[in-house]
Design a protein around this motif. Structure first.
Motif, PDB file in Angstrom:
ATOM      1  N   CYS A   1      37.901  26.082  42.199  1.00 19.64           N
ATOM      2  CA  CYS A   1      38.870  26.290  43.280  1.00 19.64           C
ATOM      3  C   CYS A   1      38.218  27.044  44.419  1.00 19.64           C
ATOM      4  O   CYS A   1      37.404  27.936  44.195  1.00 19.64           O
ATOM      5  CB  CYS A   1      40.067  27.070  42.735  1.00 19.64           C
TER       6      CYS A   1
ATOM      7  N   HIS B   1      48.881  31.852  44.757  1.00 10.68           N
ATOM      8  CA  HIS B   1      47.835  30.944  44.298  1.00 10.68           C
ATOM      9  C   HIS B   1      47.322  31.339  42.909  1.00 10.68           C
ATOM     10  O   HIS B   1      47.151  30.485  42.036  1.00 10.68           O
ATOM     11  CB  HIS B   1      46.696  30.920  45.324  1.00 10.68           C
TER      12      HIS B   1
ATOM     13  N   HIS C   1      47.489  29.398  39.041  1.00 11.19           N
ATOM     14  CA  HIS C   1      46.473  29.190  37.997  1.00 11.19           C
ATOM     15  C   HIS C   1      47.024  29.619  36.629  1.00 11.19           C
ATOM     16  O   HIS C   1      46.884  28.906  35.641  1.00 11.19           O
ATOM     17  CB  HIS C   1      45.218  30.021  38.299  1.00 11.19           C
TER      18      HIS C   1
ATOM     19  N   HIS D   1      42.007  34.559  45.488  1.00 13.84           N
ATOM     20  CA  HIS D   1      42.724  34.966  44.270  1.00 13.84           C
ATOM     21  C   HIS D   1      42.670  36.468  44.103  1.00 13.84           C
ATOM     22  O   HIS D   1      41.800  37.133  44.665  1.00 13.84           O
ATOM     23  CB  HIS D   1      42.097  34.292  43.051  1.00 13.84           C
TER      24      HIS D   1
HETATM   25 ZN   LIG Z   1      42.830  28.676  43.127  1.00 14.91          ZN
END
Ligand SMILES: [Zn+2]
Length: 408
Positions: A202, A104, A108, A206
């Motif tokens: 989001c 993920h 980004h 992360h």
């Molecule tokens: Zn994200």
């Protein structure tokens, strides 16, 4: 609403909580007052793990958002003693979570690289079990652009930029220069800020420094309706994928006794050789069929102004039978041919020289009806397939009898 612990700390793998709701149908599930388990959303898939109470240990097999803002933990088996109010301890499968964070966060970094280099926005993100993909809104995407974006994304990873989580109002977010402002009514937005690289709203988990992504490898690129889909893998997935690719390439190179870098050239060479051989084989088959047809005609006596050639082969493809029949009826104007082969597929071919009075298509249909096969054809050439080899011989003799009976 469940207090989402992962909102503040993606590295929180253990937590204590209190049970709020226990449900048994349609599947056993728990709702807690707080949870570090991530529910499927925003392209990222759910966490798995274990929830344990004093005497019970339950496997969490899926995690989802409920419509009213709760996190639902689906369990492998029904609960026994757990009730609302029970204190539990939750443990997240760390390797799965770490993998998801790498994918993920890698997304980004990669999406920002495509914007920085080519102004190509990401319109969607998908995470599968073994790869991930982003859809880029663009009319064109070249191999060179893909490689440049991959290089830049990996540089941002090597720079080990801090990744911060912030909560801001929608109004404040508007001034931050977000890559994409999400739709919706919620006033508070969770912002993932990769320092001097990317700011996105989001809700996912992360890494805290881009170096933890490890690396990113871009793979398949395909045209989709809105633009281009780019598949990628990050971190350990990238290493596992590169390892698998290398193994396959090594095995292929071994077949050619070549270096892996010579595989495309060696494969092209082998395909060219196959093409030439196939052509040579076709030519040999033609010549062989022609010679065989001539020999068969020479050894067959005329009867009533006509040569009836009847032959069963033990191993002949349908196409080869047809080729032989064609040669026979072209070499002589008065031939009637009944051919059969018992293998690899029991089959029959009937043919006659143009101008002969029978109807081979009709005759084949009759035989197939009797013997339980499928086939047909034109007046001069017909073919049929049978399900058993024993029917081939009787098909030929029945056909011969039928010709005798109808023949002028
Ligand atoms: Zn994200």
């Amino acid at each position: 609403m469940t207090d989402r612990l992962y909102y503040h700390d993606s590295f929180l793998y253990d937590f204590d909580a209190e049970v709020r709701e226990v449900s048994e149908s349609p599947r056993p599930a728990l709702i807690l007052d707080r949870s570090a388990f991530y529910p499927t959303s925003g392209g990222q898939v759910f966490d798995t793990g274990v929830i344990s109470a004093e005497n019970e240990k339950l496997k969490v097999t899926e995690v989802a958002d409920s419509e009213d803002g709760h996190i639902v933990h689906y369990l492998e088996a029904p609960v026994k003693d757990i009730k609302p109010g029970t204190r539990i301890h939750g443990q997240i499968d760390t390797s799965r979570r770490r993998d998801h964070m790498q994918q993920h966060s890698g997304q980004h970094v990669l999406s920002a690289a495509f914007v920085k280099l080519f102004d190509m926005p990401t319109v969607s993100f998908h995470m599968a079990d073994d790869y991930c993909s982003i859809d880029l809104e663009t009319a064109n995407l070249s191999k060179d652009q893909v490689e440049r974006a991959e290089r830049l994304a990996n540089e941002a990873i090597l720079e080990n930029r801090p990744v911060d989580i912030r909560f801001v109002t929608r109004n404040e977010a508007g001034k931050l220069g977000l890559r994409k402002l999400p739709p919706g009514e919620r006033d508070e937005l969770r912002i993932i800020d990769i320092r001097d690289w990317d700011i996105s709203a989001c809700g996912g988990t992360h890494v805290s420094q881009t170096g933890q992504i490890g690396c990113i490898l871009l793979r398949k690129v395909e045209k989709v309706r809105q633009g281009f889909r780019v598949e990628f893998v990050a971190g350990q997935r990238a290493v596992a994928t590169a390892r698998r690719d290398f193994t396959i390439l090594t095995e292929t190179a071994a077949l050619f006794s070549a270096h892996i870098y010579d595989v495309p050239q060696q494969t092209a060479k082998a395909l060219d050789a196959i093409k030439v051989l196939r052509k040579q084989r076709e030519q040999s088959e033609e010549e062989l069929a022609e010679a065989q047809a001539a020999a068969m005609l020479a050894e067959t006596a005329e009867s009533g102004g006509r040569k009836l050639i009847r032959r069963t082969f033990s191993e002949r493809e349908m196409n080869s039978l047809k080729l032989l029949a064609q040669k026979l009826i072209r070499l002589a104007p008065n031939v009637v041919v009944l051919l059969g082969s018992t293998a690899p597929q029991p089959s029959l071919v009937f043919a006659q020289s143009p101008g002969q009075p029978f109807d081979m298509g009709q005759l084949m249909k009759q035989m197939m009806g009797k013997l339980g096969g499928r086939g047909g054809g034109s007046k001069d050439m017909a073919q049929g397939g049978l399900s058993n080899a024993a029917a081939v011989e009787s098909g030929l003799s029945e056909a011969a009898k039928s010709l005798e009976a109808t023949g002028p």
